[in-house]
Scaffold this motif. Structure first.
Motif, PDB file in Angstrom:
ATOM      1  N   ARG A 146       0.831  -1.377   0.366  1.00  0.00           N
ATOM      2  CA  ARG A 146       0.106  -0.026   0.089  1.00  0.00           C
ATOM      3  C   ARG A 146       0.894   1.393   0.118  1.00  0.00           C
ATOM      4  N   GLU A 194      -6.523   3.347   1.546  1.00  0.00           N
ATOM      5  CA  GLU A 194      -5.996   2.399   1.263  1.00  0.00           C
ATOM      6  C   GLU A 194      -5.479   1.751   0.077  1.00  0.00           C
ATOM      7  N   LYS A 244      -1.319  -3.268   3.202  1.00  0.00           N
ATOM      8  CA  LYS A 244      -2.419  -3.602   3.137  1.00  0.00           C
ATOM      9  C   LYS A 244      -2.996  -4.213   5.029  1.00  0.00           C
ATOM     10  N   SER A 245      -3.690  -3.305   5.143  1.00  0.00           N
ATOM     11  CA  SER A 245      -4.314  -3.950   6.371  1.00  0.00           C
ATOM     12  C   SER A 245      -4.667  -5.662   6.856  1.00  0.00           C
ATOM     13  N   ARG A 246      -4.491  -6.705   7.254  1.00  0.00           N
ATOM     14  CA  ARG A 246      -4.972  -7.483   7.442  1.00  0.00           C
ATOM     15  C   ARG A 246      -4.521  -8.362   6.320  1.00  0.00           C
ATOM     16  N   LYS A 275       0.872  -0.384  16.729  1.00  0.00           N
ATOM     17  CA  LYS A 275      -0.553   0.015  15.762  1.00  0.00           C
ATOM     18  C   LYS A 275      -0.677  -0.943  14.533  1.00  0.00           C
ATOM     19  N   GLU A 276       0.310  -0.515  13.834  1.00  0.00           N
ATOM     20  CA  GLU A 276       0.800  -1.045  12.367  1.00  0.00           C
ATOM     21  C   GLU A 276       0.421  -2.522  12.063  1.00  0.00           C
ATOM     22  N   ARG A 301      -2.488  -3.595  12.803  1.00  0.00           N
ATOM     23  CA  ARG A 301      -3.535  -2.810  11.058  1.00  0.00           C
ATOM     24  C   ARG A 301      -2.893  -4.321  10.313  1.00  0.00           C
ATOM     25  N   VAL A 302      -1.793  -4.582  10.062  1.00  0.00           N
ATOM     26  CA  VAL A 302      -1.472  -5.459   9.206  1.00  0.00           C
ATOM     27  C   VAL A 302      -1.425  -6.521   9.138  1.00  0.00           C
ATOM     28  N   ARG A 355      -9.966  -2.371  16.824  1.00  0.00           N
ATOM     29  CA  ARG A 355      -8.742  -1.367  15.866  1.00  0.00           C
ATOM     30  C   ARG A 355     -10.130  -1.322  14.356  1.00  0.00           C
ATOM     31  N   GLU A 356     -11.270  -2.029  14.877  1.00  0.00           N
ATOM     32  CA  GLU A 356     -11.661  -2.366  13.707  1.00  0.00           C
ATOM     33  C   GLU A 356     -12.195  -1.391  13.174  1.00  0.00           C
TER      34      GLU A 356
END
Ligand code: ZN
Length: 200
Positions: free
Chosen positions: A10, A17, A135-137, A156-157, A160-161, A198-199
């Motif tokens: 990303r 994103e 990208k997230s998840r 947090k990063e 997130r991923v 976080r979601e």
């Protein structure tokens, strides 16, 4: 860089994103050795040279000693069952990636801001940046090396991923409880999953 990782990259800018478009100059087998990646949203381009994608603003490497997390422990803590997908190693966590690769067959490894001795090779994709440019998840696991695990921004990063319910491992002080659901912590190593908040 593993060409199929392109699907999970990303733009690091703070907009929605988006994927990056690869304009390869040189590809060998399934590895991109040089080229550019462009963001269709903000128009930025990022250079991929000697197999390394640099999205800018990577923290400068400071030699704060070897990772204390050996590859066997790392593998046990991140707990991947079976092949497929990606495991991301941030900072010093990438220093012994070859042993991690042997212990996790069929898992593609991604190193973010690894120590300088880690260079492009089959089996590892190298990314640099001021955040995790993924990208997230998208990842089956994330391991934060020293310094990164102490920084809530990078925790947090990582949260997130990583895919929902899968694990983040860190070498440092315990992570913020609103980011990580801690499973275990001992001797400066912790393991947990991303917090559901976080979601939102
Ligand atoms: Zn962008």
């Amino acid at each position: 860089m593993f060409i199929e990782l392109t699907d999970h990259l990303r733009c690091p800018a703070d907009h929605d994103e988006s994927f990056l478009v690869l304009l390869p100059d040189r590809i060998e087998g399934r590895s991109v050795l040089s080229g550019q990646l462009g963001c269709p949203v903000c128009g930025r381009t990022f250079e991929l040279e000697q197999g390394v994608l640099d999205t800018g603003n990577a923290p400068e490497w400071t030699d704060e000693g070897r990772s204390i997390l050996d590859p066997d422990a790392l593998t046990a803590l991140v707990g991947l069952q079976g092949p497929g997908g990606y495991l991301t190693l941030v900072g010093s966590a990438g220093s012994r990636w070859k042993e991690v690769a042997e212990l996790n067959p069929g898992i593609a490894l991604v190193a973010v801001n690894p120590p300088p001795e880690v260079t492009d090779a089959p089996g590892i994709s190298l990314l640099r940046g001021g955040r995790i440019p993924l990208k997230s998840r998208a990842m089956r696991g994330v391991v934060l090396g020293r310094r990164y695990a102490d920084d809530p921004y990078w925790v947090k990063e990582a949260a997130r991923v990583v895919l929902p319910g899968l694990r983040v491992v860190g070498e440092g002080v315990n992570p913020p409880p609103e980011v990580i659901d801690l499973m275990a912590s001992a001797d400066g190593i912790w393991v947990g999953t991303g917090h559901k908040e976080r979601e939102r």
